[in-house]
Design a protein around this motif. Structure first.
Motif, PDB file in Angstrom:
ATOM      1  N   ILE A 260     -13.972  68.655 -47.340  1.00 37.39           N
ATOM      2  CA  ILE A 260     -13.518  67.004 -47.951  1.00 37.39           C
ATOM      3  C   ILE A 260     -14.159  67.113 -49.515  1.00 37.39           C
ATOM      4  O   ILE A 260     -15.112  68.050 -49.848  1.00 37.39           O
ATOM      5  CB  ILE A 260     -14.482  66.116 -47.062  1.00 37.39           C
ATOM      6  N   GLU A 261     -13.768  66.106 -50.014  1.00 38.38           N
ATOM      7  CA  GLU A 261     -14.219  65.989 -51.447  1.00 38.38           C
ATOM      8  C   GLU A 261     -15.510  64.990 -51.447  1.00 38.38           C
ATOM      9  O   GLU A 261     -15.197  64.016 -50.458  1.00 38.38           O
ATOM     10  CB  GLU A 261     -12.981  65.527 -52.245  1.00 38.38           C
ATOM     11  N   LYS A 262     -16.232  64.884 -52.419  1.00 39.31           N
ATOM     12  CA  LYS A 262     -17.282  64.019 -52.216  1.00 39.31           C
ATOM     13  C   LYS A 262     -16.995  62.415 -52.384  1.00 39.31           C
ATOM     14  O   LYS A 262     -15.851  62.171 -52.974  1.00 39.31           O
ATOM     15  CB  LYS A 262     -18.385  64.346 -53.609  1.00 39.31           C
ATOM     16  N   ARG A 263     -17.719  61.625 -51.715  1.00 38.80           N
ATOM     17  CA  ARG A 263     -17.561  60.264 -51.626  1.00 38.80           C
ATOM     18  C   ARG A 263     -16.633  59.869 -50.286  1.00 38.80           C
ATOM     19  O   ARG A 263     -16.398  58.800 -49.938  1.00 38.80           O
ATOM     20  CB  ARG A 263     -16.961  59.618 -52.744  1.00 38.80           C
ATOM     21  N   GLN A 264     -15.937  60.942 -49.712  1.00 37.15           N
ATOM     22  CA  GLN A 264     -15.098  60.722 -48.810  1.00 37.15           C
ATOM     23  C   GLN A 264     -16.002  60.659 -47.281  1.00 37.15           C
ATOM     24  O   GLN A 264     -17.221  60.852 -47.454  1.00 37.15           O
ATOM     25  CB  GLN A 264     -13.892  62.137 -48.360  1.00 37.15           C
ATOM     26  N   SER A 265     -15.339  60.252 -46.435  1.00 37.04           N
ATOM     27  CA  SER A 265     -16.216  60.236 -45.056  1.00 37.04           C
ATOM     28  C   SER A 265     -15.771  61.005 -44.139  1.00 37.04           C
ATOM     29  O   SER A 265     -14.580  61.922 -44.229  1.00 37.04           O
ATOM     30  CB  SER A 265     -15.982  58.836 -44.407  1.00 37.04           C
ATOM     31  N   VAL A 266     -16.623  61.677 -43.076  1.00 35.73           N
ATOM     32  CA  VAL A 266     -16.062  62.590 -42.141  1.00 35.73           C
ATOM     33  C   VAL A 266     -17.063  62.499 -40.960  1.00 35.73           C
ATOM     34  O   VAL A 266     -17.975  61.944 -41.002  1.00 35.73           O
ATOM     35  CB  VAL A 266     -16.855  64.048 -42.711  1.00 35.73           C
TER      36      VAL A 266
ATOM     37  N   GLN B 184     -20.845  59.017 -44.399  1.00 26.74           N
ATOM     38  CA  GLN B 184     -20.081  58.225 -45.359  1.00 26.74           C
ATOM     39  C   GLN B 184     -20.974  57.467 -46.588  1.00 26.74           C
ATOM     40  O   GLN B 184     -21.811  56.428 -46.190  1.00 26.74           O
ATOM     41  CB  GLN B 184     -19.332  56.920 -44.603  1.00 26.74           C
ATOM     42  N   PRO B 185     -20.742  57.580 -47.937  1.00 21.95           N
ATOM     43  CA  PRO B 185     -19.817  58.706 -48.155  1.00 21.95           C
ATOM     44  C   PRO B 185     -20.745  60.069 -48.365  1.00 21.95           C
ATOM     45  O   PRO B 185     -21.901  60.185 -48.563  1.00 21.95           O
ATOM     46  CB  PRO B 185     -19.726  58.258 -49.553  1.00 21.95           C
TER      47      PRO B 185
END
Lengths: 108, 116
Positions: free
Chosen positions: B13-19, B80-81
């Protein structure tokens, strides 16, 4: 802290040789556990030694515990290439906390 | 018996995204753990559940990490994030009768997270 510290950080031996890894910790414990981790996998429990035990064997594994010195050792006899992995000790007082591990490489 | 199941196996994922990560422990195991393992280090405990209650979350960065274990079985861990430093393998483990001090842990294969 309760965390174990393994020594050495890395160990390279030839197949058939014995491998010895050491673990030191700082607080009182109920038991101490050793785990193995193959690359890219989760940890696998190897052996648990209770605080009132001094030595325990399981197959080619021998674990010792010296509570007066707050140390433990893991001996793998007649090592095989398949023993190549990282080995972690986990002293258990209240919760299980893992050390940094010893990376063992066994060359065929 | 079936082992501890985790998914996904890998996540980028890219930074600031959630997982979110999912874990299904061994059937009947009361205690469930989430560990974070940064490359070259040992696993660090993030949170421990006993059934569906939290026993220890002292090292969980609560401003961005959350975990739940509904009905005392499956568990999800969410970030998140995400930050770059969250790149690690997230390991789930379970233990049997009650997370007692003389119990061994069973680990899943982990979820490898890369934050770009």
């Amino acid at each position: 802290s309760q965390q174990g510290e393994e020594d050495p950080q890395a160990l390279s031996i030839q197949e058939g040789e014995n491998a010895t890894m050491n673990c030191s910790y700082k607080t009182s414990i109920n038991n101490l556990q050793w785990y193995r981790q193959n690359s890219g996998r989760g940890l696998v429990h190897l052996i648990l030694i209770r605080s009132n035990e001094r030595e325990k064997h399981s197959g080619r594994l021998r674990v010792t515990l010296d509570t007066s010195k707050k140390s433990s050792s893991l001996l793998i006899t007649a090592s095989r290439a398949a023993d190549t992995a990282s080995y972690f000790c986990a002293p258990a007082g209240g919760k299980l906390i893992f050390g940094q591990g010893t990376e063992l490489s066994v060359k065929p | 018996e079936a082992g501890v199941a985790q998914s996904p196996r890998y996540k980028i994922i890219e930074k600031r995204q959630s997982v979110a990560f999912w874990c299904n422990p061994i059937s009947g195991h009361a205690t469930l753990y989430w560990y974070q393992q940064i490359l070259g280090q040992g696993p660090k405990l993030l949170i421990q559940f006993q059934n569906n209650g939290v026993v220890d979350d002292s090292q969980l960065p609560k401003d961005r990490f959350s975990a739940e274990r509904l009905k005392g079985v499956d568990s999800t861990l969410k970030i998140q994030p995400a930050k770059l430093e969250d790149s690690a393998v997230y390991l789930c483990a379970s233990s049997g009768r009650g997370g007692g001090q003389n119990e061994k842990l069973f680990f899943g294969s982990g979820t490898q997270l890369s934050v770009l």
